[in-house]
Motif scaffolding. Structure first.
Motif, PDB file in Angstrom:
ATOM      1  N   ASP A  31       0.823  -1.217   0.000  1.00  0.00           N
ATOM      2  CA  ASP A  31       0.000   0.000   0.000  1.00  0.00           C
ATOM      3  C   ASP A  31       0.853   1.261   0.000  1.00  0.00           C
ATOM      4  O   ASP A  31       0.381   2.334  -0.368  1.00  0.00           O
ATOM      5  CB  ASP A  31      -0.942   0.023   1.210  1.00  0.00           C
ATOM      6  N   ILE A  32       2.108   1.131   0.387  1.00  0.00           N
ATOM      7  CA  ILE A  32       3.003   2.286   0.412  1.00  0.00           C
ATOM      8  C   ILE A  32       3.105   2.923  -0.968  1.00  0.00           C
ATOM      9  O   ILE A  32       3.266   4.139  -1.102  1.00  0.00           O
ATOM     10  CB  ILE A  32       4.394   1.874   0.968  1.00  0.00           C
ATOM     11  N   TYR A  33       2.966   2.104  -2.016  1.00  0.00           N
ATOM     12  CA  TYR A  33       3.130   2.625  -3.373  1.00  0.00           C
ATOM     13  C   TYR A  33       1.975   3.513  -3.824  1.00  0.00           C
ATOM     14  O   TYR A  33       2.100   4.223  -4.809  1.00  0.00           O
ATOM     15  CB  TYR A  33       3.385   1.483  -4.350  1.00  0.00           C
ATOM     16  N   THR A  34       0.884   3.510  -3.072  1.00  0.00           N
ATOM     17  CA  THR A  34      -0.206   4.444  -3.385  1.00  0.00           C
ATOM     18  C   THR A  34       0.167   5.865  -2.991  1.00  0.00           C
ATOM     19  O   THR A  34      -0.541   6.811  -3.339  1.00  0.00           O
ATOM     20  CB  THR A  34      -1.515   4.047  -2.673  1.00  0.00           C
ATOM     21  N   GLN A  35       1.275   6.019  -2.273  1.00  0.00           N
ATOM     22  CA  GLN A  35       1.726   7.344  -1.827  1.00  0.00           C
ATOM     23  C   GLN A  35       2.792   7.945  -2.746  1.00  0.00           C
ATOM     24  O   GLN A  35       3.416   8.938  -2.418  1.00  0.00           O
ATOM     25  CB  GLN A  35       2.266   7.257  -0.399  1.00  0.00           C
ATOM     26  N   ARG A  36       2.978   7.351  -3.894  1.00  0.00           N
ATOM     27  CA  ARG A  36       3.910   7.924  -4.876  1.00  0.00           C
ATOM     28  C   ARG A  36       3.318   9.172  -5.479  1.00  0.00           C
ATOM     29  O   ARG A  36       2.099   9.241  -5.624  1.00  0.00           O
ATOM     30  CB  ARG A  36       4.205   6.907  -5.984  1.00  0.00           C
ATOM     31  N   PRO A  37       4.087  10.140  -5.871  1.00  0.00           N
ATOM     32  CA  PRO A  37       5.545  10.155  -5.834  1.00  0.00           C
ATOM     33  C   PRO A  37       6.065  10.452  -4.430  1.00  0.00           C
ATOM     34  O   PRO A  37       5.455  11.202  -3.671  1.00  0.00           O
ATOM     35  CB  PRO A  37       5.916  11.292  -6.785  1.00  0.00           C
ATOM     36  N   PHE A  38       7.175   9.815  -4.085  1.00  0.00           N
ATOM     37  CA  PHE A  38       7.838  10.101  -2.822  1.00  0.00           C
ATOM     38  C   PHE A  38       8.699  11.347  -3.015  1.00  0.00           C
ATOM     39  O   PHE A  38       9.282  11.556  -4.070  1.00  0.00           O
ATOM     40  CB  PHE A  38       8.708   8.915  -2.387  1.00  0.00           C
ATOM     41  N   LYS A  39       8.769  12.162  -1.972  1.00  0.00           N
ATOM     42  CA  LYS A  39       9.548  13.403  -2.022  1.00  0.00           C
ATOM     43  C   LYS A  39      10.674  13.322  -1.001  1.00  0.00           C
ATOM     44  O   LYS A  39      10.442  12.934   0.138  1.00  0.00           O
ATOM     45  CB  LYS A  39       8.657  14.601  -1.689  1.00  0.00           C
ATOM     46  N   ALA A  40      11.874  13.704  -1.429  1.00  0.00           N
ATOM     47  CA  ALA A  40      13.027  13.712  -0.533  1.00  0.00           C
ATOM     48  C   ALA A  40      13.624  15.110  -0.495  1.00  0.00           C
ATOM     49  O   ALA A  40      13.734  15.775  -1.524  1.00  0.00           O
ATOM     50  CB  ALA A  40      14.075  12.711  -1.001  1.00  0.00           C
ATOM     51  N   LYS A  41      13.970  15.554   0.703  1.00  0.00           N
ATOM     52  CA  LYS A  41      14.666  16.842   0.836  1.00  0.00           C
ATOM     53  C   LYS A  41      15.761  16.690   1.873  1.00  0.00           C
ATOM     54  O   LYS A  41      15.627  15.939   2.846  1.00  0.00           O
ATOM     55  CB  LYS A  41      13.695  17.969   1.196  1.00  0.00           C
ATOM     56  N   LEU A  42      16.847  17.412   1.649  1.00  0.00           N
ATOM     57  CA  LEU A  42      17.981  17.371   2.561  1.00  0.00           C
ATOM     58  C   LEU A  42      17.825  18.502   3.574  1.00  0.00           C
ATOM     59  O   LEU A  42      17.685  19.661   3.207  1.00  0.00           O
ATOM     60  CB  LEU A  42      19.289  17.529   1.779  1.00  0.00           C
ATOM     61  N   VAL A  43      17.827  18.150   4.866  1.00  0.00           N
ATOM     62  CA  VAL A  43      17.644  19.120   5.941  1.00  0.00           C
ATOM     63  C   VAL A  43      18.977  19.319   6.666  1.00  0.00           C
ATOM     64  O   VAL A  43      19.635  18.338   7.030  1.00  0.00           O
ATOM     65  CB  VAL A  43      16.551  18.629   6.926  1.00  0.00           C
ATOM     66  N   ASN A  44      19.356  20.561   6.856  1.00  0.00           N
ATOM     67  CA  ASN A  44      20.602  20.907   7.564  1.00  0.00           C
ATOM     68  C   ASN A  44      21.835  20.229   6.967  1.00  0.00           C
ATOM     69  O   ASN A  44      22.774  19.903   7.696  1.00  0.00           O
ATOM     70  CB  ASN A  44      20.495  20.592   9.051  1.00  0.00           C
ATOM     71  N   SER A  45      21.797  19.954   5.688  1.00  0.00           N
ATOM     72  CA  SER A  45      22.921  19.346   4.955  1.00  0.00           C
ATOM     73  C   SER A  45      23.337  17.973   5.467  1.00  0.00           C
ATOM     74  O   SER A  45      24.388  17.475   5.082  1.00  0.00           O
ATOM     75  CB  SER A  45      24.149  20.264   4.986  1.00  0.00           C
ATOM     76  N   ASN A  46      22.510  17.350   6.327  1.00  0.00           N
ATOM     77  CA  ASN A  46      22.946  16.049   6.838  1.00  0.00           C
ATOM     78  C   ASN A  46      21.854  15.000   7.032  1.00  0.00           C
ATOM     79  O   ASN A  46      22.173  13.853   7.314  1.00  0.00           O
ATOM     80  CB  ASN A  46      23.740  16.216   8.143  1.00  0.00           C
ATOM     81  N   VAL A  47      20.582  15.342   6.892  1.00  0.00           N
ATOM     82  CA  VAL A  47      19.513  14.358   7.084  1.00  0.00           C
ATOM     83  C   VAL A  47      18.541  14.431   5.909  1.00  0.00           C
ATOM     84  O   VAL A  47      18.011  15.506   5.591  1.00  0.00           O
ATOM     85  CB  VAL A  47      18.742  14.594   8.406  1.00  0.00           C
ATOM     86  N   TRP A  48      18.339  13.276   5.267  1.00  0.00           N
ATOM     87  CA  TRP A  48      17.322  13.197   4.232  1.00  0.00           C
ATOM     88  C   TRP A  48      15.973  12.927   4.882  1.00  0.00           C
ATOM     89  O   TRP A  48      15.846  12.016   5.699  1.00  0.00           O
ATOM     90  CB  TRP A  48      17.635  12.063   3.247  1.00  0.00           C
TER      91      TRP A  48
END
Length: 81
Positions: A31-48
């Motif tokens: 069911d996780i794939y119903t949440q596509r597209p997944f979004k990624a952002k880099l926070v404080n240059s060290n945590v995705w």
């Protein structure tokens, strides 16, 4: 040298999303794939931070994960309600 101590294990958005999917799948199932597209952002240059996208007709929240860039340590995994 690919084994350099200064090399980040999670260098980009694509890698962060693939790691997130691998962790979410056994927890939340296909069911996780119903949440596509997944979004990624880099926070404080060290945590995705990777999140799913909520469809307009979807109730509840989305999958969320925090992955440390330098060593791939998973800091947090949740799913909104």
């Amino acid at each position: 040298n690919v084994f350099s101590k200064n090399r980040d294990f999670v260098p980009d958005e694509k890698t962060a999303i693939k790691i997130a999917e691998a962790i979410w799948l056994p927890i939340y199932g296909d069911d996780i794939y119903t949440q596509r597209p997944f979004k990624a952002k880099l926070v404080n240059s060290n945590v995705w931070v990777v999140e799913g996208t909520m469809a307009k007709n979807m109730a509840g929240g989305v999958a969320y994960i925090e992955i440390r860039k330098k060593d791939c340590k998973v800091l947090k995994v949740t799913h909104g309600k």
